[in-house]
Design an enzyme around this catalytic site. Structure first.
Site, PDB file in Angstrom:
ATOM      1  CB  SER A  20      44.431  29.344  46.836  1.00  0.00           C
ATOM      2  OG  SER A  20      44.582  29.778  48.150  1.00  0.00           O
ATOM      3  CB  ILE A  21      42.837  33.901  44.256  1.00  0.00           C
ATOM      4  CG1 ILE A  21      42.306  32.811  43.341  1.00  0.00           C
ATOM      5  CG2 ILE A  21      43.989  34.608  43.642  1.00  0.00           C
ATOM      6  CD1 ILE A  21      41.949  33.317  41.976  1.00  0.00           C
ATOM      7  CB  CYS A  44       1.869   4.009  26.553  1.00  0.00           C
ATOM      8  SG  CYS A  44       2.368   4.948  28.003  1.00  0.00           S
ATOM      9  NE  ARG A 100      46.966  25.543  45.433  1.00  0.00           N
ATOM     10  CZ  ARG A 100      45.866  25.821  46.086  1.00  0.00           C
ATOM     11  NH1 ARG A 100      44.707  25.468  45.583  1.00  0.00           N
ATOM     12  NH2 ARG A 100      45.911  26.452  47.218  1.00  0.00           N
ATOM     13  CE  LYS A 154      44.452  35.622  37.660  1.00  0.00           C
ATOM     14  NZ  LYS A 154      44.880  34.565  36.746  1.00  0.00           N
ATOM     15  CG  ASP A 211      45.882   8.695  11.758  1.00  0.00           C
ATOM     16  OD1 ASP A 211      46.143   9.401  12.750  1.00  0.00           O
ATOM     17  OD2 ASP A 211      44.740   8.275  11.491  1.00  0.00           O
ATOM     18  CD  GLU A 250      49.549  13.624   4.696  1.00  0.00           C
ATOM     19  OE1 GLU A 250      49.081  12.628   4.112  1.00  0.00           O
ATOM     20  OE2 GLU A 250      50.732  13.995   4.568  1.00  0.00           O
ATOM     21  CE  LYS A 254      38.228  30.323  41.937  1.00  0.00           C
ATOM     22  NZ  LYS A 254      37.927  28.905  42.117  1.00  0.00           N
ATOM     23  CD  GLU A 257      41.456  24.995  37.661  1.00  0.00           C
ATOM     24  OE1 GLU A 257      42.541  25.526  37.984  1.00  0.00           O
ATOM     25  OE2 GLU A 257      40.553  24.743  38.459  1.00  0.00           O
TER      26      GLU A 257
HETATM   27  S1  IVH Z   1      45.011  32.581  39.476  1.00  0.00           S
HETATM   28  C1  IVH Z   1      48.223  33.423  42.592  1.00  0.00           C
HETATM   29  N1  IVH Z   1      43.153  32.357  37.632  1.00  0.00           N
HETATM   30  O1  IVH Z   1      41.222  28.727  41.380  1.00  0.00           O
HETATM   31  C2  IVH Z   1      46.989  33.238  41.797  1.00  0.00           C
HETATM   32  N2  IVH Z   1      43.198  30.713  39.342  1.00  0.00           N
HETATM   33  O2  IVH Z   1      42.380  29.679  44.460  1.00  0.00           O
HETATM   34  C3  IVH Z   1      46.855  31.859  41.276  1.00  0.00           C
HETATM   35  N3  IVH Z   1      41.503  28.959  39.087  1.00  0.00           N
HETATM   36  O3  IVH Z   1      42.990  26.309  42.466  1.00  0.00           O
HETATM   37  C4  IVH Z   1      45.550  31.486  40.738  1.00  0.00           C
HETATM   38  N4  IVH Z   1      40.607  29.741  37.238  1.00  0.00           N
HETATM   39  O4  IVH Z   1      43.444  26.513  39.999  1.00  0.00           O
HETATM   40  C5  IVH Z   1      43.670  31.836  38.749  1.00  0.00           C
HETATM   41  N5  IVH Z   1      41.602  32.281  35.907  1.00  0.00           N
HETATM   42  C6  IVH Z   1      42.119  31.756  37.022  1.00  0.00           C
HETATM   43  C7  IVH Z   1      41.611  30.586  37.590  1.00  0.00           C
HETATM   44  C8  IVH Z   1      42.171  30.090  38.765  1.00  0.00           C
HETATM   45  C9  IVH Z   1      40.573  28.775  38.134  1.00  0.00           C
HETATM   46  C10 IVH Z   1      41.695  28.067  40.264  1.00  0.00           C
HETATM   47  C11 IVH Z   1      43.118  27.735  40.576  1.00  0.00           C
HETATM   48  C12 IVH Z   1      43.156  27.628  42.059  1.00  0.00           C
HETATM   49  C13 IVH Z   1      41.983  28.411  42.511  1.00  0.00           C
HETATM   50  C14 IVH Z   1      42.421  29.716  43.109  1.00  0.00           C
END
Ligand code: IVH
Length: 688
Positions: free
Chosen positions: A93-94, A448, A153, A306, A48, A46, A132, A189
């Site tokens: 990045s974190i 075998c 990024r 966070k 399609d 459907e 993550k 991601e």
């Molecule tokens: S927060 C300002 N949350 O990990 C904060 N990052 O260094 C922005 N990543 O390359 C990132 N899972 O792509 C955040 N639940 C998550 C994540 C995540 C994977 C990756 C992100 C980045 C690296 C952080």
């Protein structure tokens, strides 16, 4: 949905514009149900049909094509390179805590409290805890609800325009649901699920092509693939974890509510997340997800904490391009480096020779690994791995550990290239490779001992004849001691022979005999699966049993008749045919039946036995008091029912046990009948 029989030409301009808009909305809605919720409302055919109708309309009226049209997920041209994209808001990045113990979570909380100048007795801080994901960061830019650009990024300030490839990802909506804001940038991601990664590598291996080291590399390669046709062949997935530039869209007060809001817009957000209080909440989350890590369908390399309140996030701000309000807390790595001490050959059930790496034991993915597969000699050569090399070992989830590559610099002076043996290392039969094929096989068949052992273990396995207690150590002894040569010999074992074996106490010998006895009462599908016919897995065995109903009919079916069975293609049909054509296989079957193996001959055929629940779909969730999931499934299937993995409108019954989760909630939402074990038994007619 409005079915229509009108052709594009017969619609006037206004009507076709309206219909195109309606089709776009419908198709986007159904794509979301299918890709994101995994819960389609309409059959694929459907979908399609609607898709083709829109294509026809747009072909007749090109001015009706819009960027959010599902027809625009099409594969574009090969690019010479990617255009740079300057991010409106930098992609940062974190900070990563590589210490995998609880200390990292406590240190993060202490840091946050210090920065916020909180008194020691102030209330605990609320955190959003999430996974993550191990993939590639992507910024999705929606203007007035329509996806206009997707960018990597890059260095955080400038990324690459990968819109064309990202558009082919079914999970990513081309239009947000119910929002017309000027700008909403969604960040998250792009990743590959483990099964998709395995399938991709399997395909590469079959074609003799290079395999990918891990899902992250495969995903990153797909996103940055200049030929979108290749990118589209890699089934990518996406999870959002934040936003970039936002204009004209009211943001909630907390990070967790922000993710809820993104989910409501049709964006995939991972369900494994939590709002927790204080440092102990973080530690508990890290621990809970660590326990779940292997069972997840995708790779994670840690969790992310966070500060939940966006106002507090603002107060905390950034230091050296990392937010003070977030931290990644790692798990033990899934890839480690170790020494390849030797390469040996393992002979499988179908005679396939697999080179196995004997490693200096290394802790990877949560366990100590001493052996890892090298798949086949071609892959081994491609990876350039030799004995004495320092290699990279990967172990993720339940996947068998594998050697994915070597560290180039560290090689001892001279080591010869590995060669496949010409004779089976177990039975000395000739080793052959099919012309153009990749796998080397021992030609010894059940002569075998290695193949015999594997065939017996498969025959006895839980989903086949389910002979409890017949494990690999015992099978080794039985085969090496000459007590079992062919499958029927299993049923000729007696207590005396068993008790004479090493470590076999009288009690366990009796237990095994009891298990052997009760395994004789089985189903046709289990029996067919247990035979270990190449390419016949559990599902095909069930399909064969259902289609033919009787073993004799399967035994004598021609290739053409086999091809009529659901999902049986030429390779499978040929394999089944050649198995039953061999006289010794027919003999084995006759002897097994003579030893008392029985099933209900009419079990498989819908037309011969009553199937009161034919066509009814069940979903099982939680733990039932007495039945295992397999038992419940078998009981349901025995009366014609089907068991499905997810709850949708098409589900007829949800069978819920202890600790039932989201499936039960969904059943309540959709008003689906929920049964407990007793009610299930009553419905199936086996209630006591
Ligand atoms: S927060 C300002 N949350 O990990 C904060 N990052 O260094 C922005 N990543 O390359 C990132 N899972 O792509 C955040 N639940 C998550 C994540 C995540 C994977 C990756 C992100 C980045 C690296 C952080």
């Amino acid at each position: 949905m409005t079915p229509t029989t009108a052709t594009p030409a017969s619609l006037d301009a206004a009507t076709s514009a309206a219909r195109a808009a309606e089709l776009r909305a419908l198709l986007n809605h159904h794509a979301h149900r299918y890709y994101v919720l995994d819960d389609p409302e309409i059959p694929d055919a459907e979908y399609d049909r609607l898709f083709r109708e829109l294509q026809a309309l747009e072909a007749a009226r090109p001015d009706l094509v819009s960027p959010d049209s599902p027809t625009q997920r099409v594969i574009g041209k090969v690019l010479a390179g990617f255009a740079p994209v300057r991010h409106a808001v930098a992609m940062l990045s974190i900070r990563t805590e590589t210490d995998t113990t609880a200390g990292s979570a406590l240190a993060f909380d202490a840091r946050v409290r210090r920065e916020l100048e909180l008194a020691d007795d102030a209330a605990p801080i609320e955190y959003a805890a999430e996974l993550k994901f191990d993939g590639l960061a992507i910024n999705l830019r929606y203007e007035h609800g329509v996806l206009v650009q997707a960018a990597t990024r890059g260095d955080g300030e400038t990324g690459e325009d990968v819109t064309q490839n990202i558009r082919t990802i079914g999970q990513i909506p081309l239009r947000l649901l119910g929002v017309d804001a000027e700008v909403v940038e969604v960040r998250g991601e792009v990743y590959l699920r483990r099964t998709d990664f395995e399938a991709l590598n399997e395909r590469q291996r079959e074609h003799g092509e290079k395999t990918f080291v891990n899902p992250r590399n495969a995903a990153a390669g797909a996103v940055r693939q200049l030929d979108p046709a290749i990118a589209a062949q890699r089934p990518l997935s996406f999870f959002a974890y934040g936003v970039g530039e936002v204009r004209g869209w009211p943001q909630p007060d907390t990070h967790s509510a922000l993710l809820d809001a993104l989910q409501a817009l049709g964006i995939p957000v991972c369900a494994d997340r939590a709002v927790v209080q204080g440092p102990q909440g973080l530690v508990d989350f890290h621990c809970a997800m660590g326990g779940k890590r292997d069972a997840l369908p995708f790779d994670i390399d840690g969790v992310v904490y966070k500060v939940n309140a966006l106002a507090l996030q603002q107060r905390l701000g950034f230091v050296s391009r990392e937010p003070r309000w977030a931290v990644a807390h790692k798990y033990p790595a899934q890839e480690e480096v170790t020494l390849l001490q030797d390469i040996t050959i393992q002979v499988g059930r179908t005679g396939k020779l697999t080179p196995v790496a004997r490693l200096q034991p290394v802790f990877v993915g949560g366990t100590t690994v001493a052996n890892a597969t090298l798949h086949n000699v071609f892959e081994l050569r491609r990876k350039g791995v030799r004995i004495g090399d320092t290699v990279i070992v990967r172990r993720a989830g339940d996947v068998i550990p594998e050697v994915v590559g070597r560290i180039a610099a560290e090689r001892p002076a001279y080591v010869p290239n590995f060669r496949m043996p010409r004779e089976c290392p177990v039975c000395a039969s000739r080793v052959l490779r099919e012309k153009g094929g990749i796998d080397h096989r021992c030609t010894g068949g059940l002569f075998c001992p290695a193949q015999r052992k594997q065939a017996i273990l498969h025959f006895a396995s839980r989903r086949a004849m389910d002979i409890d207690g017949l494990g690999d150590k015992l099978v080794d002894q039985l085969v090496d001691g000459g007590l079992i040569r062919t499958l029927p010999d299993i049923y000729a074992l007696d207590a005396g022979q068993l008790a004479a074996l090493d470590r076999m106490a009288e009690k366990s010998a009796h237990k095994l005999l009891a298990a052997l006895h009760s395994s004789k009462r089985t189903t046709l599908a289990r029996f067919v699966y247990a035979l270990g016919i190449r390419h016949v897995g559990e599902t095909t065995a069930k399909d064969l049993a259902r289609h033919f109903g009787m073993l004799e009919r399967i035994l004598d079916a021609s290739e053409a008749q086999l091809l009529e069975v659901n999902d049986v293609g030429p390779v499978v049909a040929r394999s089944i045919r050649s198995f039953f054509e061999q006289e010794h296989n027919r003999e084995v079957i006759a002897q097994l039946r003579a030893s008392g193996i029985k099933w209900d001959e009419t079990e498989g055929t819908a037309d011969q036995s009553p199937k009161p629940l034919a066509g009814k779909t069940f979903v099982l969730t939680g733990t039932l008091p007495a039945l295992t999931r397999d038992q419940a499934q078998a009981m349901i299937e025995a009366v014609g029912g089907k068991v499905s993995g997810s709850v949708s409108k098409k589900t007829d019954y949800v069978v819920a046990g202890a600790e039932a989760g989201s499936k039960l909630t969904k059943a309540h939402e959709l008003g689906i009948a929920v049964l407990d074990e007793q009610e299930l038994r009553a419905l199936l007619g086996t209630g006591q």
